[in-house]
Motif scaffolding. Structure first.
Motif, PDB file in Angstrom:
ATOM      1  N   GLU A 289      -5.124   3.232  -0.335  1.00  0.00           N
ATOM      2  CA  GLU A 289      -5.054   3.888  -1.632  1.00  0.00           C
ATOM      3  C   GLU A 289      -3.610   3.948  -2.155  1.00  0.00           C
ATOM      4  O   GLU A 289      -2.671   4.132  -1.378  1.00  0.00           O
ATOM      5  N   VAL A 290      -3.490   3.829  -3.461  1.00  0.00           N
ATOM      6  CA  VAL A 290      -2.196   4.070  -4.097  1.00  0.00           C
ATOM      7  C   VAL A 290      -1.907   5.566  -4.000  1.00  0.00           C
ATOM      8  O   VAL A 290      -2.750   6.383  -4.362  1.00  0.00           O
ATOM      9  N   PRO A 291      -0.734   5.954  -3.495  1.00  0.00           N
ATOM     10  CA  PRO A 291      -0.427   7.390  -3.417  1.00  0.00           C
ATOM     11  C   PRO A 291      -0.448   8.023  -4.804  1.00  0.00           C
ATOM     12  O   PRO A 291      -0.034   7.398  -5.779  1.00  0.00           O
ATOM     13  N   PRO A 292      -0.956   9.239  -4.920  1.00  0.00           N
ATOM     14  CA  PRO A 292      -0.905   9.919  -6.215  1.00  0.00           C
ATOM     15  C   PRO A 292       0.536  10.168  -6.621  1.00  0.00           C
ATOM     16  O   PRO A 292       1.453  10.048  -5.801  1.00  0.00           O
ATOM     17  N   GLU A 293       0.733  10.550  -7.885  1.00  0.00           N
ATOM     18  CA  GLU A 293       2.096  10.810  -8.347  1.00  0.00           C
ATOM     19  C   GLU A 293       2.775  11.849  -7.460  1.00  0.00           C
ATOM     20  O   GLU A 293       3.942  11.724  -7.116  1.00  0.00           O
TER      21      GLU A 293
ATOM     22  N   GLY B 267      -3.305   5.536   2.879  1.00  0.00           N
ATOM     23  CA  GLY B 267      -2.588   4.412   2.289  1.00  0.00           C
ATOM     24  C   GLY B 267      -1.239   4.232   2.940  1.00  0.00           C
ATOM     25  O   GLY B 267      -0.687   5.164   3.544  1.00  0.00           O
ATOM     26  N   ILE B 268      -0.712   3.010   2.844  1.00  0.00           N
ATOM     27  CA  ILE B 268       0.612   2.690   3.377  1.00  0.00           C
ATOM     28  C   ILE B 268       1.430   2.108   2.232  1.00  0.00           C
ATOM     29  O   ILE B 268       1.028   1.116   1.609  1.00  0.00           O
ATOM     30  N   PHE B 269       2.578   2.717   1.970  1.00  0.00           N
ATOM     31  CA  PHE B 269       3.400   2.337   0.815  1.00  0.00           C
ATOM     32  C   PHE B 269       4.732   1.782   1.286  1.00  0.00           C
ATOM     33  O   PHE B 269       5.362   2.313   2.202  1.00  0.00           O
TER      34      PHE B 269
END
Length: 395
Positions: A176-180, A151-153
């Motif tokens: 993907e949304v990065p995990p916490e 993922g890229i945030f």
């Protein structure tokens, strides 16, 4: 392409390949470029100097990109620059002990306003210039093709964007949304980092080398780690056999993350104490309590965001370091840092000298600290050398 013509005598910096053209150096803009548009920069005699991003809203009116007139600023140009930057860091990530580093460092990598950090399988982007904002989708697509991240945030929530007339931005850009908590490794130490809520892009990988160097001085020592954030200096000290580390930070998230990281690396509660408090206030509490330490680490946030804040920052650095010196045992060591680009190394040394005078201490400089190789300093852009530090012995 729109021409930006400089005033007579203002071409020297561009000829020396410094990447900034200030608004006061411009004589004429032939046309009405959009903010972030690539323009051609010409000397007063109309000779070609460079291509760069234009922004009428910024004090840095043009951020220079390319000095060869025959080269075209297109998708292939960005692909070449990104591949070049990524390849230069490949050996940092070859070792199984490290899977996080800075892949792109703005002007130092000829991409002004773009920062890319790798955290295990995820990328964190900071876009700080209008020029990079206009090609954001190209950047994302190239990074996907070259690195195949999970993922890229987007962490473009820095106030620097306001100087470019850009709104702050944060959120998922792709994948993907990065995990916490993302688990990363640096020098064999494991960290849980939080991209979305963490400081800067999620982690301070610019202290990677310094954490490892300093750890060699902490074996069997009582250590105080100030502005500890997620525990970089704390964990490296414990890994190297520190007797006990006291870690202080004002952020509840930082302290929570540090506790995660202690457990992740198998350290026990009796080896470390976490304190959520303002550092300057806590140092005064320690002084009143008569506490003393063998090694103290002072890694504060940026006190001088610009040269106009230098005097105020110098006073803050002096007071912080004075307090630190008063808490050291005789012969103790203090690692003190500044991440303010406006504070050069010689100025920082002078501030430490003033602090020693006020603390009535004799001080020796043992070694100097710098930013690591994934934060290179471009020879034509000395402003990129922002991190400096000193290891001092207080007698």
């Amino acid at each position: 392409m729109i021409d930006v013509i400089l005033n007579k005598g203002k071409e020297k910096a561009a000829l020396q390949r410094h990447p900034w053209i200030f608004s006061g150096a411009i004589n004429k803009v032939q046309g009405a470029p959009l903010n972030g548009e690539v323009v051609k920069v010409l000397a007063a005699d109309k000779s070609f100097l460079a291509y760069g991003y234009y922004n009428s809203q910024s004090r840095v009116a043009v951020r220079l990109l390319e000095w060869e007139e025959n080269n075209t600023i297109d998708t292939d140009w960005y692909r070449h620059k990104l591949k070049q930057s990524i390849a230069a860091r490949a050996h940092v990530l070859k070792n199984d002990d490290t899977n996080t580093c800075r892949l792109v460092f703005s002007e130092a990598d000829y991409l002004p306003g773009l920062i890319v950090d790798k955290y295990a399988g995820f990328l964190s982007l900071q876009i700080l210039s209008a020029g990079i904002e206009t090609v954001k989708e190209d950047i994302i697509n190239i990074l996907r093709a070259e690195l195949n991240p999970a993922g890229i945030f987007d962490k473009s929530d820095a106030t620097a964007r306001t100087h470019e007339n850009l709104e702050l931005s944060q959120g998922l850009l792709w994948g993907e949304v990065p995990p916490e908590f993302i688990e990363v490794k640096e020098n064999g130490v494991r960290y849980h980092i939080n991209i979305a809520d963490g400081q800067k892009s999620g982690f301070y990988c610019d202290q990677r080398d310094n954490r490892e160097i300093l750890a060699a001085y902490t074996q069997e020592k009582e250590v105080l780690d100030c502005f500890c954030y997620s525990g970089g200096f704390t964990l490296n000290s414990l890994k190297n056999g520190a007797k006990h580390v006291t870690s202080v930070d004002s952020s509840a998230l930082a302290i929570e993350t540090l506790k995660h990281n202690l457990g992740l690396n198998g350290f026990t509660e009796d080896q470390q104490t976490s304190i959520q408090s303002d550092v300057n206030k806590q140092l005064r509490v320690f002084k009143e309590e008569g506490k003393k330490f063998d090694v103290i680490i002072l890694d504060p946030p940026k006190y001088a965001p610009s040269r106009s804040a230098l005097d105020r920052a110098a006073r803050a650095y002096k007071d912080l370091n004075r307090l630190g010196m008063l808490l050291l045992k005789p012969g103790g060591m203090m690692a003190t840092y500044s991440c303010s680009g406006a504070v050069d190394l010689e100025t920082f040394k002078q501030i430490i000298a003033w602090a020693a005078l006020d603390a009535e201490k004799e001080v020796q400089i043992i070694r100097q600290f710098h930013q690591p190789e994934d934060h290179p300093v471009r020879i034509s852009f000395p402003e990129g050398e922002y991190l400096k530090g000193l290891l001092i012995r207080v007698l």
